[in-house]
Design a protein around this motif. Structure first.
Motif: not given
Length: 301
Positions: A143-148, A164-166, A181-184
């Protein structure tokens, strides 16, 4: 130069993750340990042979070891029968004899080499392997709203949902879903067909294939077997208040893990009720279950 992988010495000490699989089948960075070590040895230019075909020049390597290739090649260049030891005196590999006790020379390496004896050694090996990742490869949907950030590898058909943040190094197998909204956080490996739900956090852990981490769970410095279901709000403790090393029970005796942070080790098919809390270093055996609101302060094997 030839090498052969020998059977592990005490695989039962890694229970429950080895209660129904060989140590060589345990996953490291989503690969069976035997396959991972074999590939590393071949990349180093070594010819792998069956133990029955080993000769005096063959490097004999028990499967339950993590050895830096430089130390292994140092052993190979030694002209005499020799045994390779780490700084703690653990036997890592040898050549020239059938038994390391019969070797003429002893080579002690200061490289980061260690035996894999207990479950937390699998975590350490996973950390070492993921630290070697040097590029991101995303074959799934992000998703463009996730952060990797950092090195992240995502398998085919997997989805990273919004919020989600990875933070790598992280590897996620095919057909898994992470978030929303997960955090890995690294160093974490998540297998195929896994689910990590809304608001869940996974840090420095190994999650086998086909496991389900429900919403609002915390999995830290833990090993989660296959077909495990963690009920919503399940949390693994991983940090002692006094800052000392964690202690885990092995065959009824306390063993210093040498780790400041250590979570739980869950065998295949474990199911936890909602809001289960699991004390650091606790092991839960195959297909065991917990009731909602449980506090698990000792092994369930």
């Amino acid at each position: 130069m030839q090498a052969t992988l020998l059977p592990p010495r005490n695989p039962e000490l890694c229970a429950p993750i080895t209660s129904n699989r060989d140590l060589g089948a345990c996953l490291i960075a989503n690969l069976p340990m035997r396959d991972l070590l074999s590939a590393d040895l071949r990349r180093a230019g070594l010819q792998l042979v069956d133990p029955k075909d080993a000769c005096e020049r063959t490097l004999r390597i028990p499967l339950d070891n993590w050895i830096e290739l430089g130390a292994l090649l140092l052993l190979g260049r030694n002209p005499n029968s020799a045994c390779l030891l780490n700084a703690d005196g653990n036997t890592l590999a040898w050549k020239g004899t059938d038994s390391p006790e019969d070797c003429v020379d002893k080579i002690v390496t200061d490289a980061d080499c260690f035996p894999v004896i207990y479950p937390w050694d699998l975590l350490r090996m996973n950390e070492e392997v993921l630290a070697l990742m040097d590029e991101t490869s995303l074959h799934g949907e992000v998703s463009p709203l996730a952060s990797l950030t950092g090195c992240v590898r995502l398998g085919n058909g997997s989805r990273i949902l919004p919020g989600t943040v990875i933070e790598g190094p992280v590897i996620i197998g095919p057909n898994s879903q992470i978030g929303p909204n997960a955090y890995i956080r690294g160093a974490t490996s998540i297998g195929a067909n896994c689910y990590v739900g809304n608001g869940a956090e996974v840090k420095n852990s190994i999650i086998y294939n086909n496991s389900y981490i429900s919403r609002q769970c915390y999995v830290g410095d833990s090993i989660i077997g296959t077909h495990v279901t963690l009920g919503a709000g399940t949390c693994t403790e991983n940090h002692r208040h006094d800052g000392r090393h964690h202690v885990s029970m092995i065959r009824g005796k306390p063993v210093n893990t040498g780790r400041i942070k250590l979570g739980a080790v869950l065998g295949d098919g474990v199911r936890t009720g909602v809001n289960t809390s699991i004390e650091a270093g606790v092991k839960i055996g195959i297909a065991r279950t917990t009731q909602a609101g449980s506090y698990i302060g000792k092994d369930l094997l």
